[in-house]
Design a protein around this motif. Structure first.
Motif, PDB file in Angstrom:
ATOM      1  N   CYS A 301       0.770  -1.013   0.111  1.00 20.13           N
ATOM      2  CA  CYS A 301      -0.025  -0.048  -0.160  1.00 20.13           C
ATOM      3  C   CYS A 301       0.838   1.238   0.007  1.00 20.13           C
ATOM      4  O   CYS A 301       2.187   1.146   0.512  1.00 20.13           O
ATOM      5  CB  CYS A 301      -0.780   0.133   1.269  1.00 20.13           C
ATOM      6  N   THR A 303       3.220   4.124  -0.167  1.00 21.48           N
ATOM      7  CA  THR A 303       4.910   3.863  -0.648  1.00 21.48           C
ATOM      8  C   THR A 303       5.351   2.617  -0.744  1.00 21.48           C
ATOM      9  O   THR A 303       5.983   2.281  -1.724  1.00 21.48           O
ATOM     10  CB  THR A 303       5.697   4.876   0.529  1.00 21.48           C
ATOM     11  N   VAL A 347       4.897  -6.002   0.542  1.00 15.16           N
ATOM     12  CA  VAL A 347       6.066  -5.212   0.970  1.00 15.16           C
ATOM     13  C   VAL A 347       5.468  -4.166   2.135  1.00 15.16           C
ATOM     14  O   VAL A 347       4.504  -3.702   1.955  1.00 15.16           O
ATOM     15  CB  VAL A 347       6.276  -4.281  -0.221  1.00 15.16           C
ATOM     16  N   GLN A 349       6.622  -1.588   5.299  1.00 19.53           N
ATOM     17  CA  GLN A 349       7.496  -0.900   6.330  1.00 19.53           C
ATOM     18  C   GLN A 349       7.017  -1.430   7.927  1.00 19.53           C
ATOM     19  O   GLN A 349       7.981  -1.861   8.289  1.00 19.53           O
ATOM     20  CB  GLN A 349       7.427   0.784   6.411  1.00 19.53           C
ATOM     21  N   THR A 353       0.167  -3.252   8.273  1.00 25.28           N
ATOM     22  CA  THR A 353      -0.778  -2.654   7.270  1.00 25.28           C
ATOM     23  C   THR A 353      -2.101  -3.843   6.917  1.00 25.28           C
ATOM     24  O   THR A 353      -1.669  -5.017   6.617  1.00 25.28           O
ATOM     25  CB  THR A 353      -0.360  -2.222   6.233  1.00 25.28           C
ATOM     26  N   VAL A 399       5.430  10.463   9.655  1.00 29.09           N
ATOM     27  CA  VAL A 399       4.345   9.582   9.060  1.00 29.09           C
ATOM     28  C   VAL A 399       4.836   9.461   7.312  1.00 29.09           C
ATOM     29  O   VAL A 399       4.744   8.513   6.863  1.00 29.09           O
ATOM     30  CB  VAL A 399       3.063  10.240   8.990  1.00 29.09           C
ATOM     31  N   ALA A 400       5.310  10.346   6.830  1.00 25.06           N
ATOM     32  CA  ALA A 400       5.688  10.110   5.489  1.00 25.06           C
ATOM     33  C   ALA A 400       7.064   9.352   5.541  1.00 25.06           C
ATOM     34  O   ALA A 400       8.104   9.707   6.151  1.00 25.06           O
ATOM     35  CB  ALA A 400       6.162  11.771   4.724  1.00 25.06           C
ATOM     36  N   GLN A 408      13.607  -0.519   0.934  1.00 25.79           N
ATOM     37  CA  GLN A 408      12.759  -1.526   0.215  1.00 25.79           C
ATOM     38  C   GLN A 408      13.545  -1.607  -1.313  1.00 25.79           C
ATOM     39  O   GLN A 408      13.454  -2.780  -1.620  1.00 25.79           O
ATOM     40  CB  GLN A 408      11.325  -0.975   0.216  1.00 25.79           C
ATOM     41  N   LEU A 485       3.166  11.463  -4.145  1.00 26.97           N
ATOM     42  CA  LEU A 485       2.442  11.202  -2.727  1.00 26.97           C
ATOM     43  C   LEU A 485       3.240  11.848  -1.705  1.00 26.97           C
ATOM     44  O   LEU A 485       2.473  12.456  -0.502  1.00 26.97           O
ATOM     45  CB  LEU A 485       2.858   9.698  -2.568  1.00 26.97           C
ATOM     46  N   LYS A 486       4.494  12.040  -1.750  1.00 30.38           N
ATOM     47  CA  LYS A 486       5.225  12.718  -0.536  1.00 30.38           C
ATOM     48  C   LYS A 486       4.606  14.315  -0.584  1.00 30.38           C
ATOM     49  O   LYS A 486       4.309  14.824   0.677  1.00 30.38           O
ATOM     50  CB  LYS A 486       6.700  13.002  -0.813  1.00 30.38           C
ATOM     51  N   VAL A 606      -1.506   1.704   9.124  1.00 31.34           N
ATOM     52  CA  VAL A 606      -2.898   1.590   9.026  1.00 31.34           C
ATOM     53  C   VAL A 606      -3.414   0.344   9.197  1.00 31.34           C
ATOM     54  O   VAL A 606      -3.285  -0.351   8.323  1.00 31.34           O
ATOM     55  CB  VAL A 606      -3.176   2.184   7.574  1.00 31.34           C
TER      56      VAL A 606
HETATM   57  C1  AGP Z   1       3.980   6.601   2.985  1.00 31.10           C
HETATM   58  O1  AGP Z   1       4.679   7.954   3.143  1.00 31.10           O
HETATM   59  C2  AGP Z   1       2.708   6.598   3.941  1.00 31.10           C
HETATM   60  N1  AGP Z   1       2.500   7.420   5.058  1.00 31.10           N
HETATM   61  C3  AGP Z   1       1.877   5.360   3.584  1.00 31.10           C
HETATM   62  O2  AGP Z   1       1.418   5.454   2.050  1.00 31.10           O
HETATM   63  C4  AGP Z   1       2.591   3.993   3.649  1.00 31.10           C
HETATM   64  O3  AGP Z   1       3.652   3.891   2.679  1.00 31.10           O
HETATM   65  C5  AGP Z   1       1.479   2.848   3.624  1.00 31.10           C
HETATM   66  O4  AGP Z   1       0.188   3.079   4.506  1.00 31.10           O
HETATM   67  C6  AGP Z   1       1.954   1.457   3.865  1.00 31.10           C
HETATM   68  O5  AGP Z   1       2.682   1.366   4.945  1.00 31.10           O
HETATM   69  P1  AGP Z   1       3.311   0.042   5.459  1.00 31.10           P
HETATM   70  O6  AGP Z   1       4.756   0.203   4.652  1.00 31.10           O
HETATM   71  O7  AGP Z   1       3.937   0.159   6.915  1.00 31.10           O
HETATM   72  O8  AGP Z   1       2.852  -1.269   5.079  1.00 31.10           O
END
Ligand code: AGP
Length: 609
Positions: A301, A303, A347, A349, A353, A399-400, A408, A485-486, A606
């Motif tokens: 999702c 980034t 994928v 971070q 999610t 957050v960004a 990644q 997006l940024k 999220v």
């Molecule tokens: C990116 O700047 C975000 N805030 C958002 O798009 C994020 O990448 C997305 O919610 C996915 O998160 P995750 O990599 O933790 O799954």
């Protein structure tokens, strides 16, 4: 990334170390621990979760003791658990570590032969066993540390104390940050200055391959060869909030600047340069799971989806495996056609999610093997998938997403090389070349970061505009999406990323003097076509901000602003090209007075649909 702290002095160590750990929690927060000497006896407390869980198990009245160490963990090797939490112990020694010991498996084997019993899954525990092995042979603590560092490969900062030497504390730096705080009759040593800034502003910056020997009376610093060093002391003028951000104005800016280090950490241990190959050590079961793979489905999702889009180019080109990319929330509800030989790579971070997790579970319900590219060890996604390739970006607070994205992409390059070599699509020489270029990349990123002022200057000219268009082609198209997006996330400016070739099929109608067009241009096979896009925009009275490579003299006279990145091979261009776009979004947001680190309506993870 973890946070470590050590204290030796006259005051109560427990409250000082806990207070220091609170200020280091941004470096990791999946477990925490402390060890201190109280009336000559060693006490050790560790706990899973944030620092509050550790505080809950500490004695209500701080026990006596004025020597101690503490740790707040960001798991890399071994899930978050009490056994994996620091300090680690061997004999009378306790130690806290930040970094990665690359040769821990071979050291562990050697030590196990000598009857050492390991109680954790971490790489860190080998350090304390190794030092203890020398110590038990009759060496002093100081020389045991000196012998041990000669055998460690990787990056580390650690701090060690012994129950037998209650007035000593030793700290070592090699590849990870460590700074000494000098107080009145007391010393601190920590991963970062905020850990002790409320107690002293006098600091000594340590360099790599330096060891500090503390006693209550003073300190001595030497290099790894034992030569004594006289180091300058500095006065810190930052306020505590600035200090937490390492002197940067926002976490986002700090994280943008951390990218060279984050990429080095992600590459570390994976490169077999001579063989032109990638080793998957530490990336649990990735090798097994990728056998017999005929098609890869990359999902994520935001980034992380953009990273997946770049991954398609990399894996198809380098490894010759067909790749499809899906947004996780679409994939999970569209009943995708999956077949034997398919592999799903999620994928993420955060690893939390909800849509990515749901999509992975959906694939698993159809017996499709799953893999994660993830930054957070022990997260839900990393536990759910059969295999994990960890990025080592460290905690991302803003957050960004910035450093998570470029790590990644780094992981995608490594995975593509691994698969390419396995399937004989990539020759040894090609592998060597790619890895060589990848190793050079952190330095090139540093070059771009040195020109942050130039991006800030461009931002000042454009921060009042309400709409932006980002154009890229091929492997730079997802980078255009990420740049847009940024900007929208942190500036609340409407921004669209588009494949440059599509401009004439619609977006060209929007072009006028009110919508800057950001153009990503490399001297590759579509360069002439990008130049045509620039001409089309200019012919309609539009404004062009170009990001191009050094040596490109053609574009400058055609555009309104231009920023150059160092020459880079196309495979790695998405990583390098992302950096100025992050800076552009950042400085526009700052100029608009937006809340850079916590933009409205957004959450870092999220975890709901
Ligand atoms: C990116 O700047 C975000 N805030 C958002 O798009 C994020 O990448 C997305 O919610 C996915 O998160 P995750 O990599 O933790 O799954």
């Amino acid at each position: 990334m973890c946070g470590i702290i050590g204290y030796i002095g006259q005051r109560n160590v427990v409250s000082l170390v806990v207070d220091g750990l609170r200020r280091l929690e941004y470096r990791g927060y999946d477990s925490a621990g402390i060890a201190y000497l109280s009336e000559g006896k060693l006490e050790r407390k560790r706990s899973v979760g944030k620092l509050v869980s550790l505080e809950a198990i500490l004695p209500p009245v701080p026990p006596d003791g004025s020597v101690g160490i503490g740790h707040t963990r960001w798991a890399t090797h071994g899930k978050p658990s009490e056994d994996n939490a620091h300090p680690h112990q061997a004999g009378s020694l306790v130690m806290v570590h930040n970094g990665i010991i690359e040769n821990y498996l071979s050291l562990k084997k050697e030590l196990e032969k000598e009857a050492c019993v390991f109680l954790s899954d971490t790489d860190s525990e080998v350090i304390v066993h190794l030092i203890n092995a020398f110590y038990e042979q009759g060496n002093t603590l100081e020389s045991s540390v000196q012998h041990a560092v000669g055998k460690l490969h990787g990056s580390y900062a650690f701090c060690i104390l012994s129950e037998d030497a209650p007035d000593r504390l030793i700290a070592v730096r090699s590849g990870c940050p460590l700074v000494v705080g000098v107080g009145e009759g007391e010393f601190f040593v920590a991963s970062d200055i905020p850990a002790f800034l409320s107690h002293t502003r006098e600091v000594i910056y340590l360099e790599d391959e330096e060891i500090v020997y503390f006693s209550k009376e003073g300190l001595e610093i030497s290099d790894f060869k034992g030569a004594r060093l006289i180091k300058e002391r500095h006065q810190i003028s930052w306020d505590p909030v600035m200090a937490e951000k390492g002197g940067y104005r926002h976490f986002m800016q700090k994280e943008i600047h951390e990218q060279p280090r984050a990429i080095i950490d992600t590459i570390r241990g994976h490169v077999a340069q001579e063989a032109g190959d990638v080793i998957l050590a530490g990336s649990e079961h990735v090798g097994d799971i990728m056998e017999n793979c005929e098609r890869i489905l990359l999902i994520g999702c935001g980034t992380s989806w953009h990273a997946a889009l770049v991954g398609k180019f990399l894996i198809e080109e380098i490894a010759g495996i067909p790749v499809e990319v899906d947004i996780a929330s679409e994939f999970r509800y569209r009943d995708p056609l999956l077949r034997k030989g398919d592999w799903v790579i999620g994928v993420s971070q955060s690893g939390e999610t909800a849509d990515t997790l749901g999509a992975i579970k959906g694939a698993q319900s159809k017996d499709i093997p799953t893999l994660a590219i993830c930054n957070v060890v022990g997260s839900s996604i990393s536990r759910e998938t059969e295999a994990v390739f960890y990025t080592h970006a460290g905690p991302e607070i803003s957050v960004a997403s910035t450093k998570a994205f470029t790590t990644q992409l780094t992981a995608m390059v490594l995975l593509a090389i691994y698969l390419g070599r396995e399937r004989a699509c990539l020759s040894e020489e090609e592998g060597q070349h790619l890895l060589h270029q990848l190793i050079l990349l952190p330095k090139q990123i540093e070059e771009v970061l040195k020109h942050e002022d130039r991006v800030a200057e461009i931002s000042k000219r454009f921060f009042r505009y309400r709409d932006f268009l980002y154009l890229g082609r091929g492997i730079l198209y997802p980078v255009a999406l990420e740049g847009a997006l940024k900007l929208k996330e942190i500036s609340y400016i409407h921004a669209e990323g588009y494949p440059a070739g599509e401009m004439k099929h619609g977006p060209i109608a929007l072009i006028d003097e009110n919508m800057p067009v950001v153009v990503l241009a490399l001297k590759d096979k579509v360069y002439e076509k990008i130049v045509s896009n620039v001409m089309e925009v200019k012919a309609r009275g539009g404004i062009v901000i170009a990001f191009a490579e050094e040596g490109d003299t053609e574009l400058a006279p055609l555009v309104d602003e231009i920023f150059y990145i160092p020459k880079v091979i196309p495979t790695l261009s998405p990583i390098l090209m992302t950096i100025p776009l992050q800076l552009l979004a950042y400085h526009i947001s700052v100029s608009r007075g937006s809340d850079v680190d916590q933009p409205r309506n957004l959450a870092k993870s999220v975890t709901v649909e």
